[in-house]
Design an enzyme around this catalytic site. Structure first.
Site, PDB file in Angstrom:
ATOM      1  N   ALA A  73      35.318  45.534  45.758  1.00 41.10           N
ATOM      2  CA  ALA A  73      34.807  46.496  44.784  1.00 41.10           C
ATOM      3  C   ALA A  73      34.353  45.802  43.508  1.00 41.10           C
ATOM      4  O   ALA A  73      33.469  46.294  42.806  1.00 41.10           O
ATOM      5  CB  ALA A  73      35.866  47.535  44.465  1.00 41.10           C
ATOM      6  N   ASN A 155      43.510  53.502  37.938  1.00 36.96           N
ATOM      7  CA  ASN A 155      44.429  52.650  38.704  1.00 36.96           C
ATOM      8  C   ASN A 155      45.839  52.616  38.127  1.00 36.96           C
ATOM      9  O   ASN A 155      46.799  52.365  38.848  1.00 36.96           O
ATOM     10  CB  ASN A 155      43.872  51.226  38.823  1.00 36.96           C
ATOM     11  CG  ASN A 155      43.232  50.721  37.564  1.00 36.96           C
ATOM     12  OD1 ASN A 155      42.365  51.355  36.994  1.00 36.96           O
ATOM     13  ND2 ASN A 155      43.672  49.565  37.106  1.00 36.96           N
ATOM     14  N   SER A 203      36.992  49.585  48.100  1.00 37.58           N
ATOM     15  CA  SER A 203      37.550  48.314  48.554  1.00 37.58           C
ATOM     16  C   SER A 203      38.573  48.602  49.656  1.00 37.58           C
ATOM     17  O   SER A 203      39.504  49.384  49.443  1.00 37.58           O
ATOM     18  CB  SER A 203      38.252  47.665  47.353  1.00 37.58           C
ATOM     19  OG  SER A 203      38.313  46.288  47.486  1.00 37.58           O
ATOM     20  N   HIS A 205      41.081  47.085  51.006  1.00 36.43           N
ATOM     21  CA  HIS A 205      42.519  46.762  50.943  1.00 36.43           C
ATOM     22  C   HIS A 205      43.325  47.775  50.137  1.00 36.43           C
ATOM     23  O   HIS A 205      44.557  47.699  50.105  1.00 36.43           O
ATOM     24  CB  HIS A 205      42.734  45.343  50.401  1.00 36.43           C
ATOM     25  CG  HIS A 205      42.476  45.186  48.937  1.00 36.43           C
ATOM     26  ND1 HIS A 205      43.501  45.087  48.022  1.00 36.43           N
ATOM     27  CD2 HIS A 205      41.327  45.083  48.238  1.00 36.43           C
ATOM     28  CE1 HIS A 205      42.972  44.922  46.807  1.00 36.43           C
ATOM     29  NE2 HIS A 205      41.656  44.925  46.920  1.00 36.43           N
ATOM     30  N   THR A 241      25.980  36.635  56.018  1.00 38.80           N
ATOM     31  CA  THR A 241      26.323  37.011  57.397  1.00 38.80           C
ATOM     32  C   THR A 241      27.419  38.073  57.405  1.00 38.80           C
ATOM     33  O   THR A 241      28.387  37.966  56.645  1.00 38.80           O
ATOM     34  CB  THR A 241      26.787  35.747  58.159  1.00 38.80           C
ATOM     35  OG1 THR A 241      25.729  34.787  58.086  1.00 38.80           O
ATOM     36  CG2 THR A 241      27.116  36.056  59.611  1.00 38.80           C
ATOM     37  N   CYS A 328      45.709  42.612  38.175  1.00 36.51           N
ATOM     38  CA  CYS A 328      45.012  41.495  37.529  1.00 36.51           C
ATOM     39  C   CYS A 328      45.537  41.266  36.115  1.00 36.51           C
ATOM     40  O   CYS A 328      45.354  40.210  35.552  1.00 36.51           O
ATOM     41  CB  CYS A 328      43.524  41.765  37.497  1.00 36.51           C
ATOM     42  SG  CYS A 328      43.174  43.457  37.118  1.00 36.51           S
TER      43      CYS A 328
END
Ligand code: PLP
Length: 389
Positions: A73, A155, A203, A205, A241, A328
């Site tokens: 994200a 969050n 995201s 996860h 890829t 973070c």
């Protein structure tokens, strides 16, 4: 054996074993590049298109829209902000972005970087309830506004922002609207049509998929200069890829997340409320944000007289993983930024502890956590020089 209780699901989640199982064959058996013309490549196409369908369904994207795979994200958020900069601001057409004071750094730090390039950014302050109103967005719009970027759910607090109302305002004003839905997917219904969004980041996860893969939803017809130029992957919108096993994992995780929404409200929310109710019985314990406006799994709790880090340490010793804020930011000892924005006094802003549950938590784990938490409060308040009941 020591208990291991994971209550930090807003930082990351366990990969659902069903997701892992579906990914498994795409490492050593079906490992072709889907862009190759031979069978190793083409045999993967059905699984990839199945995964995309699950992603589309999960957010109610329409067939003609785009869901572009990214690495996370953070990349999706960077792409929207920098892409809109190149498309609308660098060209001189517009010069203004509206966001909030409490976005994740993937939006906040990117906005601050864009300010160094001359972009004007309005950071809407949150109110005492921890959210913003759609009216604030309406009042901040100028003829030069290029983009509104506002998170779906916070969050730290889990508080839900009025995304549908903001979407309607942006649509009426003809302004691009991005939402960071990282903390909403798998917790509350997310519908890109109802919310009138042009861009939406997520995201894997954060909803029991693998780490290192995310996506950006782009509404049909909306142009966005690529962040990564290269080959013609993703119709030239995002080169690199394709990460086949992870795309398949993210698709399955999205399917399970959508199917599990009822369970979030019926079971996960009940466990969270049980935990919260028990802790609120203790003197000078506060929970941030009205329950009815929060995602079902999150509680941000403040225990007057106890530094968040001290509490975290006590919980950790008993095998419980929590956090003092976003993952973070948890290595520095700054006051929780959302608490500061809400207007909590300096001392209280240092006491925040975030507990975020998932469908894998049990009632037994919550009972144990309540017990450990109560004992930790008693112990830490006893040795605290500042706390007087
Ligand atoms: N946005 C929000 C609201 C988040 O909570 C996070 C992660 O904590 C991110 C963005 C960044 O997600 P990722 O680290 O997967 O890029």
């Amino acid at each position: 054996m020591q208990k291991r209780i994971y209550l930090d699901n807003n930082a990351t989640t366990m990969v659902d074993p069903k997701v892992k199982e579906l990914m498994e064959p795409f490492f050593c058996e079906h490992y072709g590049n889907p862009n190759s013309l031979h069978k190793f490549g083409t045999e993967i196409h059905p699984a990839i298109s199945d995964a995309f369908n699950k992603l589309y369904e999960g957010i109610n994207a329409q067939n003609e829209d785009d869901v572009i795979i990214t690495s996370c994200a953070t990349e999706s958020n960077n792409w929207v902000l920098k892409g809109v900069y190149f498309d609308k601001i660098y060209t001189g057409e517009k010069n203004h972005i509206i966001t909030t004071e409490v976005e994740h750094p993937a939006v906040g730090a990117t906005c601050r970087f864009l300010e160094t390039l001359g972009v004007k950014v309005t950071y809407l302050p949150i109110n005492k309830e921890g959210t913003i109103s759609a009216q604030q967005v309406r009042e901040a719009i100028t003829p030069k506004t290029a983009l509104v970027s506002i998170m779906w759910a916070n969050n730290e607090t889990g508080l839900i922002f009025p995304i549908e109302e903001i979407g309607a305002i942006c649509k009426e004003a003809g302004i691009l609207f991005h939402t960071d839905a990282v903390q909403a997917i798998g917790k509350i219904p997310v519908d890109v049509v109802k919310a009138n969004v042009d861009f939406l980041s997520f995201s894997a996860h954060k909803f029991h998929g693998p780490k290192g893969i995310g996506a950006l939803y782009i509404r049909k017809g909306v142009e966005l200069t690529p962040l990564l130029h290269g080959g013609e992957h993703m119709r030239g919108r995002r080169s690199g890829t394709l990460n086949v096993p992870y795309i398949i994992g993210m698709g399955e995780a999205m399917k399970l997340a959508s199917q599990g929404l009822d369970y979030e409200y019926k079971v996960v929310a009940k466990l969270r409320d049980k935990l919260e109710d028990a802790l609120l019985k203790i003197d000078d314990v506060f929970v941030i944000g009205d329950r009815a406006h929060r995602v079902p799994n999150t509680t941000l709790i403040s225990v007057r007289g106890i530094e968040g880090e001290a509490m975290l340490w006590d919980l950790n010793k008993s095998g419980i993983a929590a956090s003092t804020g976003s993952a973070c930011a948890s290595e520095d000892l700054e006051a929780n930024p959302v608490m500061v924005a809400i207007g909590a006094d300096k001392e209280l802003a240092h006491t925040a502890i975030r507990l975020s549950l998932s469908r894998f938590n049990t009632e037994e784990e919550i009972d144990y956590t309540i017990d450990v938490f109560k004992k930790a409060i008693e112990r830490l308040r006893n040795i605290s020089s500042s706390y007087r009941a």
